[in-house]
Motif scaffolding. Structure first.
Motif, short mmCIF file in Angstrom:
data_model
loop_
_atom_site.label_atom_id
_atom_site.label_comp_id
_atom_site.label_asym_id
_atom_site.label_seq_id
_atom_site.Cartn_x
_atom_site.Cartn_y
_atom_site.Cartn_z
N LEU A 70 0.82 -1.21 0.00
CA LEU A 70 0.00 0.00 0.00
C LEU A 70 0.86 1.26 0.00
CD1 LEU A 70 -2.88 1.33 0.49
CD2 LEU A 70 -2.34 1.18 2.93
N LEU A 71 0.43 2.24 -0.77
CA LEU A 71 0.88 3.63 -0.67
C LEU A 71 -0.19 4.41 0.08
CD1 LEU A 71 2.32 4.70 -4.15
CD2 LEU A 71 3.35 5.25 -1.95
N GLU A 72 0.20 5.17 1.09
CA GLU A 72 -0.81 5.85 1.89
C GLU A 72 -0.16 6.98 2.67
OE1 GLU A 72 -4.79 4.34 4.09
OE2 GLU A 72 -2.95 3.40 4.80
N ILE A 73 -1.01 7.85 3.18
CA ILE A 73 -0.60 8.86 4.16
C ILE A 73 -1.28 8.48 5.47
CG2 ILE A 73 -0.68 11.30 4.79
CD1 ILE A 73 -0.94 11.88 1.74
N ILE A 74 -0.49 8.17 6.48
CA ILE A 74 -1.07 7.75 7.76
C ILE A 74 -0.36 8.46 8.91
CG2 ILE A 74 -1.75 5.49 6.88
CD1 ILE A 74 0.56 4.30 8.51
N GLN A 75 -0.97 8.37 10.06
CA GLN A 75 -0.40 8.99 11.25
C GLN A 75 0.67 8.07 11.85
OE1 GLN A 75 -2.85 10.06 14.94
NE2 GLN A 75 -3.04 11.88 13.63
N VAL A 76 1.84 8.60 11.99
CA VAL A 76 2.96 7.89 12.61
C VAL A 76 3.42 8.71 13.80
CG1 VAL A 76 5.30 7.02 12.30
CG2 VAL A 76 3.65 6.87 10.42
N ASP A 77 3.27 8.15 15.01
CA ASP A 77 3.65 8.85 16.23
C ASP A 77 3.01 10.23 16.30
OD1 ASP A 77 5.24 6.68 16.99
OD2 ASP A 77 7.01 7.51 15.98
N GLY A 78 1.74 10.27 15.93
CA GLY A 78 0.98 11.51 16.04
C GLY A 78 1.16 12.48 14.90
N GLU A 79 1.91 12.09 13.86
CA GLU A 79 2.17 13.00 12.74
C GLU A 79 1.89 12.28 11.42
OE1 GLU A 79 5.84 15.71 10.90
OE2 GLU A 79 6.08 14.63 12.80
N LEU A 80 1.14 12.94 10.52
CA LEU A 80 0.86 12.35 9.22
C LEU A 80 2.12 12.26 8.37
CD1 LEU A 80 -2.54 14.00 8.23
CD2 LEU A 80 -2.16 11.60 8.75
N ARG A 81 2.33 11.08 7.75
CA ARG A 81 3.49 10.88 6.90
C ARG A 81 3.10 10.04 5.68
NH1 ARG A 81 8.29 12.30 9.30
NH2 ARG A 81 8.23 12.59 11.57
N LEU A 82 3.83 10.28 4.59
CA LEU A 82 3.71 9.42 3.42
C LEU A 82 4.41 8.11 3.73
CD1 LEU A 82 3.01 9.00 0.37
CD2 LEU A 82 5.28 9.92 -0.13
N VAL A 83 3.73 6.98 3.48
CA VAL A 83 4.30 5.69 3.87
C VAL A 83 4.11 4.65 2.78
CG1 VAL A 83 3.76 6.17 6.30
CG2 VAL A 83 2.20 4.75 4.94
N ALA A 84 4.98 3.63 2.86
CA ALA A 84 4.75 2.34 2.22
C ALA A 84 4.39 1.38 3.34
CB ALA A 84 6.00 1.88 1.49
N LEU A 85 3.26 0.71 3.24
CA LEU A 85 2.81 -0.19 4.29
C LEU A 85 2.57 -1.55 3.67
CD1 LEU A 85 0.22 0.64 7.07
CD2 LEU A 85 0.14 -1.54 5.88
N GLY A 86 3.19 -2.59 4.24
CA GLY A 86 3.06 -3.91 3.65
C GLY A 86 2.88 -5.00 4.69
#
Length: 776
Positions: A641-657
């Motif tokens: 997945l390509l997504e923007i998610i919250q990481v440690d309270g901050e939105l970030r562009l991520v690769a999630l697998g």
């Protein structure tokens, strides 16, 4: 049907010595050998470097079918379906409209010459069946002197008024409509409004509402004194009753045949026309003398080429298939094209309408004539084999004009539903030989902008046909918006290498949003190997936007939260879902790696207001971009997945697998602020790669690696050197989650273009190559 693979190769046919060399992005495939069903009946069409420049020629007024239609395919702007030029030197073009008017066009301005619907009211009928109404017109080669021309139209027996006239031949039972050929004689051939007399020449009855008489025409290559001069050809369909009935092979019925008659003769039924003594079946017991060729389903447009091989004029016919084959035939007297025992050069079995089969060993003894060019259908997975999958050929013309030398000797025709202009070379269309390769021409407007026909018509269903004037110039005719364009120039059309060579065998899905499924504009055709058709959820066709992300792209899709104040399943997104696994995505079972790539443009507020809470100031903690679901997903859980998610309270562009279904996921997050990586109203190319054998992940922006960090400590994937779970993904999600549309947690107010899903992790070099290929 066919499995497409990406490649680029010099085509076998040169357009001219100036080297307009066709290239391809699809592998040429051949039919499966052996006695079983044919899996891929024809080579794929090749995208050519030949570009046609279209200039608008005429706009026609809106017309309506009679009676009011119930089939949306008949709800067109104007059902114009042909163009020719009067053979009188005046330069006037004529254009028939199935809804009744016959127009004359001068200097691009259409005027009604004759209202066929009014002349035959109230029996005139055009509101049921795609070919019903005023089907065609043709002017006698001596029109300048004798003022004579011919039309064909349909009537509904008993529709209104007095009982219909009897048919020339006994009608099929029951008879749904009549096709009527009428002769008209103008008092003044030079007049722009018809005044004169008419008489009925021929009337045929059909049991169905489709496949009646499509075209009537004279051979324009025949000169006075030639045997063919003044003889009228009629393309007669099977009435929609050719499957399992034997009608197209029955020599005692005109249905499913090409007829040739002498409208000035008197030895036919009732003395209304003559039967040429040179017709191939004259004197044959049980055969109608009018028959010129047999074995046809839906003959759709024929023409002659005066400069064919050996200087012998050739008659080319476009033939609409039943199951899989759209074909071009080189027609000669006495031909049998095989329907309903053959479709194209394959066996058609009425008891099994879902498959075609190889020819029997003794086929050469059976006397069938096979296509000189053909292409096949590629219906979406699961599409009913007996349903219309949105392919239909309309025959065209060999170009012999003087102004466009790049087209000399090229036979151009259209797929009328898809709005594609296709072509092959006359010299390669050989009877008895292998079928000529079919190419697709690129289309440009006069400003030099490359477009697809949708961009010209504003309608996914173009209803595109071709016309020709007496100078040999070609025209494209669209019912969708009632316009005609003239082909005024040719250009070299670069065919982008859309995928790096090293990745071409790894493209599982490829959505450029330039290829809607013609039977449903809310479905996008997958140009990758899997042919996993994509649903445009909630917004349907309205999600399509004329906003391409890169040079050569004209269109994208718009994704958005529909109502930020109310919870509901109405957000615009795209995807596909099957709780049993999407069969066409089986290439992603147990893979060692994956890549998700695509173009994104933020177009609204992100993240979106959270509609699941009572607080209007709450926002979702993620923005969904694109990904592939796991084999046990509820519509949210992913394999890549390509997504923007919250990481440690901050939105970030991520690769999630996720490597193992039901197992833990790993996230690789970008260091840089997501709003810098994805600025508002700017197209950005993103890629995420996943190597399940090593646990490595990476993010890329505009071809360059994005620095980041792994969010989860340790080894959440439980890496052991093997790939992902050997299960079939349950689907694809784009612009949010839950493509089955049961809920939404992370809508995206954004546009997307050219989403690619690969069955391995692309290297940094390959991602950079992909970006450069699209933007060069």
């Amino acid at each position: 049907m066919s499995k497409r693979r990406w490649r680029s190769a010099v085509a076998a046919v040169a357009i001219t010595a100036a080297a307009l060399v066709p290239l391809t992005t699809a592998t040429m495939t051949t039919a499966t050998a052996g006695p079983g069903p044919i899996t891929d009946p024809a080579p794929e069409e090749i995208q050519s470097t030949l570009g046609l420049v279209l200039e608008e020629y005429a706009q026609f007024p809106r017309t309506e079918p009679i009676p009011a239609p119930t089939d949306r395919r008949l709800m067109r702007h104007a059902r114009i379906n042909g163009l020719g030029e009067l053979p009188d030197g005046s330069g006037r073009r004529y254009v028939p409209d199935l809804n009744g008017p016959l127009y004359l066009v001068e200097d691009g301005e259409p005027r009604v010459y004759l209202d066929v619907a009014a002349e035959f009211a109230p029996e005139f009928f055009s509101g049921r069946g795609l070919g019903s109404g005023f089907g065609f017109a043709t002017f006698h080669p001596d029109f300048e002197d004798n003022g004579t021309f011919y039309t064909v139209h349909t009537e509904r027996p008993g529709n209104a008024g007095p009982p219909p006239d009897p048919t020339t031949y006994p009608p099929q039972t029951p008879t749904f409509l009549h096709s009527v050929v009428t002769e008209w004689v103008a008092d003044d051939p030079a007049a722009d409004l018809f005044s004169g007399t008419s008489r009925e020449v021929l009337r045929l009855g059909f049991a169905g509402q489709i496949h009646a008489i499509q075209q009537i025409d004279f051979n324009p290559t025949a000169r006075p004194g030639d045997e063919d001069h003044g003889l009228l050809y009629l393309a007669v369909g099977d009435g929609g009753r050719g499957v399992g009935t034997g009608i197209p092979q029955d020599m005692g019925t005109p249905a499913g045949k090409i007829l040739r008659i002498d409208p000035a003769g008197t030895d036919g039924p009732g003395g209304a026309y003559g039967i040429p003594p040179s017709n191939p079946f004259v004197g044959t017991a049980g055969a109608l003398g009018e028959i010129y060729a047999v074995g046809l389903r839906d003959p759709h447009r024929f023409s002659w080429d005066e400069q064919g091989r050996k200087s012998q004029p050739r008659m080319f016919l476009g033939h609409i298939g039943e199951h899989a084959i759209e074909a071009v035939y080189d027609v000669r007297a006495g031909d049998n094209f095989g329907w309903g025992d053959r479709e194209g050069r394959y066996v058609f079995d009425a008891a099994d309408r879902c498959n075609l089969y190889p020819l029997p060993e003794n086929d050469a003894d059976l006397g069938f004539t096979y296509p000189v060019a053909a292409y096949d259908h590629d219906p979406p997975p699961g599409w009913s084999c007996t349903s219309d999958s949105g392919y239909a050929i309309s025959g065209g013309f060999v170009y012999r004009g003087r102004d466009l030398p790049a087209l000399d000797g090229t036979y151009l025709f259209t797929d009328l539903v898809q709005g594609r202009v296709l072509f092959t070379k006359e010299s390669q269309m050989r009877r008895g030989g292998p079928e000529a390769q079919v190419y697709e021409a690129a289309l440009y407007d006069t400003d030099g902008t490359r477009k697809r026909m949708y961009d010209f018509t504003g309608d996914e269903r173009a209803d595109l046909r071709m016309g020709r004037d007496r100078s040999g110039d070609l025209y494209l005719i669209a019912k969708a918006n009632g316009k005609i364009w003239k082909v005024v120039d040719t250009v070299r059309a670069p065919v982008p290498q859309e995928v790096p060579r090293s990745l071409r065998d790894n493209v599982v899905s490829f959505y450029d949003f330039e290829h809607p499924f013609q039977q449903d504009g809310a479905v996008e055709i997958d140009r990758g190997a899997s042919r996993t058709y994509l649903n445009l959820v909630n917004g349907g066709e309205d999600m399509r936007a004329a906003d391409g992300a890169y040079p050569g792209s004209n269109n994208s899709i718009q994704l958005r939260q529909v109502n930020p104040l109310t919870a509901g399943d109405d957000d615009w997104k795209a995807g596909v879902f099957d709780a049993d696994g999407v069969d066409t995505l089986s290439a992603l079972d147990g893979v060692d790696g994956m890549t998700v790539m695509g173009w994104v443009k933020m177009t609204g507020q992100n993240p979106s207001p959270d509609t699941t809470t009572a607080n209007p100031d709450d926002y979702y903690n993620a923005v969904g971009l694109a990904g592939v679901l796991s084999g046990d997903s509820d519509g949210h859980g992913v394999r890549a997945l390509l997504e923007i998610i919250q990481v440690d309270g901050e939105l970030r562009l991520v690769a999630l697998g996720r490597r193992i279904d039901g197992g833990a996921s790993q996230t690789f997050a970008a260091h840089e602020d997501w709003r810098t990586l994805l600025p508002q109203d700017e197209w950005v190319h993103l890629a995420a790669t996943f190597d399940y054998t090593t646990g490595r992940m990476a993010l890329y922006r505009n071809g360059e690696r994005v620095p980041g960090f792994y969010v989860v400590d340790g080894d959440p994937w439980q890496v052991d050197g093997s790939g992902a779970s050997a299960t079939t993904p349950r689907g694809i999600k784009i612009g949010g989650s839950f493509p089955q549309d049961t809920q939404e947690r992370n809508p995206c107010n954004c546009s997307m273009d050219t989403i690619q899903l690969l069955d391995r992790a692309a290297t940094a070099k390959e991602v950079a190559q992909q970006y450069r290929l699209m933007t060069r």
